[in-house]
Design a protein around this motif. Structure first.
Motif, short mmCIF file in Angstrom:
data_model
loop_
_atom_site.label_atom_id
_atom_site.label_comp_id
_atom_site.label_asym_id
_atom_site.label_seq_id
_atom_site.Cartn_x
_atom_site.Cartn_y
_atom_site.Cartn_z
N LEU A 237 -9.28 -8.71 -20.90
CA LEU A 237 -10.09 -8.74 -20.09
C LEU A 237 -11.75 -10.15 -20.54
O LEU A 237 -11.80 -10.63 -20.41
CB LEU A 237 -10.76 -7.59 -18.69
N ALA A 238 -11.98 -9.04 -21.43
CA ALA A 238 -13.32 -9.78 -22.21
C ALA A 238 -13.10 -11.06 -22.40
O ALA A 238 -13.77 -11.66 -22.66
CB ALA A 238 -13.85 -8.32 -22.83
N SER A 239 -12.08 -10.31 -23.35
CA SER A 239 -11.91 -12.00 -23.78
C SER A 239 -11.06 -13.20 -22.77
O SER A 239 -11.45 -14.67 -23.37
CB SER A 239 -10.91 -12.31 -25.06
N GLN A 240 -10.71 -12.97 -22.24
CA GLN A 240 -10.69 -14.36 -20.92
C GLN A 240 -9.77 -15.04 -21.29
O GLN A 240 -9.36 -16.21 -20.99
CB GLN A 240 -12.06 -14.82 -20.90
N ALA A 241 -8.50 -14.39 -22.59
CA ALA A 241 -7.41 -15.24 -22.76
C ALA A 241 -6.22 -15.37 -21.45
O ALA A 241 -5.68 -14.07 -21.70
CB ALA A 241 -6.82 -14.54 -23.90
N ARG A 242 -6.14 -15.78 -21.14
CA ARG A 242 -5.22 -16.16 -19.58
C ARG A 242 -3.55 -15.64 -20.10
O ARG A 242 -3.67 -14.80 -19.74
CB ARG A 242 -5.27 -16.63 -18.64
N GLN A 243 -3.04 -16.09 -21.46
CA GLN A 243 -2.24 -16.63 -21.84
C GLN A 243 -2.11 -14.73 -22.35
O GLN A 243 -0.79 -14.40 -21.88
CB GLN A 243 -1.98 -17.68 -22.57
N ALA A 244 -2.69 -13.87 -22.91
CA ALA A 244 -3.17 -12.66 -23.49
C ALA A 244 -2.81 -11.77 -22.19
O ALA A 244 -1.92 -10.86 -22.88
CB ALA A 244 -3.86 -12.45 -24.57
N LEU A 245 -3.25 -12.09 -20.94
CA LEU A 245 -3.36 -11.24 -20.14
C LEU A 245 -2.04 -11.28 -19.50
O LEU A 245 -1.10 -10.11 -18.64
CB LEU A 245 -4.42 -11.35 -19.22
N VAL A 246 -1.44 -12.01 -19.32
CA VAL A 246 -0.32 -12.44 -18.62
C VAL A 246 0.98 -12.40 -19.17
O VAL A 246 1.65 -10.72 -18.77
CB VAL A 246 -0.04 -14.08 -18.29
N GLY A 247 1.06 -12.18 -21.01
CA GLY A 247 2.01 -11.77 -21.56
C GLY A 247 1.88 -9.59 -21.49
O GLY A 247 2.86 -9.16 -21.71
N LEU A 248 0.90 -9.51 -21.66
CA LEU A 248 0.67 -7.82 -22.12
C LEU A 248 0.35 -7.80 -20.35
O LEU A 248 1.71 -5.86 -20.62
CB LEU A 248 -1.22 -7.47 -21.56
N ALA A 249 0.64 -7.77 -19.26
CA ALA A 249 1.32 -7.28 -17.94
C ALA A 249 2.66 -7.61 -17.96
O ALA A 249 3.02 -6.68 -17.63
CB ALA A 249 0.52 -8.33 -16.82
N VAL A 250 3.37 -8.36 -18.84
CA VAL A 250 4.79 -7.94 -18.20
C VAL A 250 5.44 -7.45 -19.83
O VAL A 250 5.98 -6.55 -18.56
CB VAL A 250 5.08 -9.65 -18.64
N GLY A 251 4.80 -6.94 -20.70
CA GLY A 251 5.16 -6.31 -20.76
C GLY A 251 4.95 -4.86 -20.93
O GLY A 251 5.82 -4.29 -20.70
N VAL A 252 3.95 -4.87 -19.84
CA VAL A 252 3.73 -3.38 -19.49
C VAL A 252 4.54 -3.27 -18.19
O VAL A 252 5.15 -2.11 -18.98
CB VAL A 252 1.73 -2.81 -19.12
N ILE A 253 4.79 -4.07 -17.80
CA ILE A 253 5.80 -4.05 -16.44
C ILE A 253 7.33 -3.50 -16.91
O ILE A 253 8.04 -2.72 -16.59
CB ILE A 253 5.59 -5.28 -15.74
N LEU A 254 7.81 -4.23 -18.47
CA LEU A 254 9.05 -4.15 -18.91
C LEU A 254 8.95 -3.16 -19.36
O LEU A 254 9.80 -1.87 -18.99
CB LEU A 254 9.40 -5.00 -19.99
N ILE A 255 8.11 -2.23 -20.24
CA ILE A 255 8.20 -1.28 -20.40
C ILE A 255 8.56 -0.39 -19.31
O ILE A 255 9.04 1.38 -19.88
CB ILE A 255 6.92 -1.00 -21.76
N THR A 256 7.54 -0.13 -18.41
CA THR A 256 7.27 0.75 -17.18
C THR A 256 8.50 1.14 -16.36
O THR A 256 9.12 2.38 -16.20
CB THR A 256 6.55 0.54 -15.47
#
Length: 443
Positions: A237-256
């Motif tokens: 979040l602090a880096s404000q790298a939007r592509q990283a945030l979207v990728g992390l969100a999708v990965g977390v959703i998949l694992i969950t």
């Protein structure tokens, strides 16, 4: 017994001679002395543990400090991976498992697909990048496999996560300092080495996903993994790298959402993951509605158009890998999209190889045991999603996910081998060894 004692004495004498030589070099040739001392250390560790260098390379994969110049301008991460690859190739347990062989064949297909542009466009950085891409994907798989198959997955991933936690802590500290000064922009690190905000976001997002997945065979306590996940997520979040945030969100959703044989995951995390994607979408739409043609979103649209123009000049084989550094066209930017980068660099042939590698890899990893495959699948998918909005073939952000995938594949085969050993001997495995799939299922 006498021969063993003589061998040890000869080894000690040889090391002593080398150390004396290193000491003599220090006053006048410090860099060579350090290199010689590092070589002695690596050889000594390898005698104790054959995969010592691949294990030590895992945290070094995130070091992006540049060395060399021109066509040989590579990162320290690349050099660490290159050195570890040869140790992994010759000293790691064999044979490769079927999923590992499949991943290596897929990486070979990609290399064949991009070989055409190397032949059609003969210049130095094109050839160097072809080998570099092979090292980043296939080489990283081999290094990760060596770590996991030797039973060192826990140590290697812990070292990797530890370095990423340091980067995350520094990122959060700089963010707090910026906020205290009234600045709300993204974080760029200058120490211990310069890191762009998008690089920070991508690297710590990998670490966050590994911590969130927390495979049982890694053995991390729940409190440690959760703390690591939230610290790395805050750094994203602090880096404000939007592509990283979207990728992390999708990965977390998949694992969950994917069933885990070892634990039940709370669905409450989705309350944070889904809004994160919506937030990024809203921010992009806001930038697109602005008249500023140089903001992040509008600039990317311009680059997309220019990349298509470059591709149209050579549709089948592209204009060459890393064409933006070789004065191949009037443009000097790396396309911020994986598919457009492949089209402009290697044409339709290269894009076909790229799709075979990643889509085929997702199929292979989805089919293996979820205890090992879920993390491997999600981190590959995360990288593919990140590459839709940012630079793709760059140091670290390709080698790290493929190394983690290799660790997962090696750990799966290690678990299989230990299960077979237990069935043959009828004895329980030592507590500190990675337990087999049957043992985990009975847990």
């Amino acid at each position: 017994m006498i021969r063993r004692s003589m061998a040890w004495l000869a080894g000690v004498a040889a090391v002593t001679v080398v150390l004396v030589g290193v000491g003599a070099l220090v006053p006048d040739y410090a860099p060579f002395a350090v290199a010689a001392a590092a070589l002695v250390l690596v050889v000594g560790l390898t005698l104790y543990e054959p995969v010592a260098l691949p294990v030590l390379a895992m945290p070094a994969l995130v070091v992006v400090e540049r060395v060399g110049s021109g066509a040989l301008d590579l990162s320290m991460s690349d050099f660490a991976l290159f050195a570890a690859f040869w140790f992994a190739l010759f000293l790691a347990p064999r044979p490769y498992s079927r999923p590992m062989r499949s991943m290596l064949w897929l990486s070979a297909v990609y290399q064949v697909g991009t070989l055409f542009t190397v032949i059609v466009n003969p210049y130095q950085s094109n050839t160097v990048e072809w080998f570099h891409a092979w090292l980043s994907a296939g080489g990283a798989l081999v290094v990760g496999w060596a770590v996991g198959r030797a039973g060192r997955a826990r140590l290697a991933l812990s070292l990797f996560l530890g370095v990423c936690l340091v980067i995350s802590a520094l990122t959060c500290l700089v963010a707090v300092q910026q906020l205290a000064a009234g600045a709300t922009g993204p974080v760029y690190l200058d120490w211990p080495y310069p890191m762009h905000k998008n690089l920070i976001g991508s690297v710590v997002a990998f670490a966050a996903l590994v911590a969130y997945a927390r495979p049982w065979w890694v053995g991390w306590p729940r409190w440690f993994a959760q703390s690591a996940f939230w610290l790395c997520s805050l750094a994203v979040l602090a880096s404000q790298a939007r592509q990283a945030l979207v990728g992390l969100a999708v990965g977390v959703i998949l694992i969950t959402l994917r069933a885990d044989p070892d634990r039940k995951r709370s669905k409450l995390i989705l309350l944070a993951a889904i809004p994160a994607i919506y937030f990024v979408w809203g921010a992009v739409q806001e930038q697109l509605s602005q008249d500023n043609e140089f903001n992040s979103a509008n600039q990317r649209l311009t680059w997309y158009q220019d990349a298509i123009e470059v591709w149209q000049s050579s549709p089948w084989f592209g204009v060459g890998l890393r064409w933006w550094t070789a004065d191949r066209t009037e443009f000097v930017f790396q396309p911020p999209n994986a598919e457009l980068e492949m089209l402009s660099s290697a044409g339709i042939a290269g894009l076909a190889g790229f799709l075979v590698l990643f889509l085929g890899g997702l199929i292979v990893l989805w089919r293996i045991d979820p205890r090992f495959g879920t993390l491997a699948f999600s981190i590959l998918l995360m990288r593919l999603i990140q590459g839709q909005f940012d630079l793709f073939w760059t140091a670290v952000v390709v080698s790290v996910p493929f190394a983690v995938i290799g660790v997962c594949l090696g750990a799966e085969d290690y678990a299989r081998a230990r299960r077979e050993a237990r069935e043959q001997t009828g004895q329980a495995l030592p507590v500190d060894e990675l337990r087999s799939v049957q043992e985990m299922a009975a847990r």
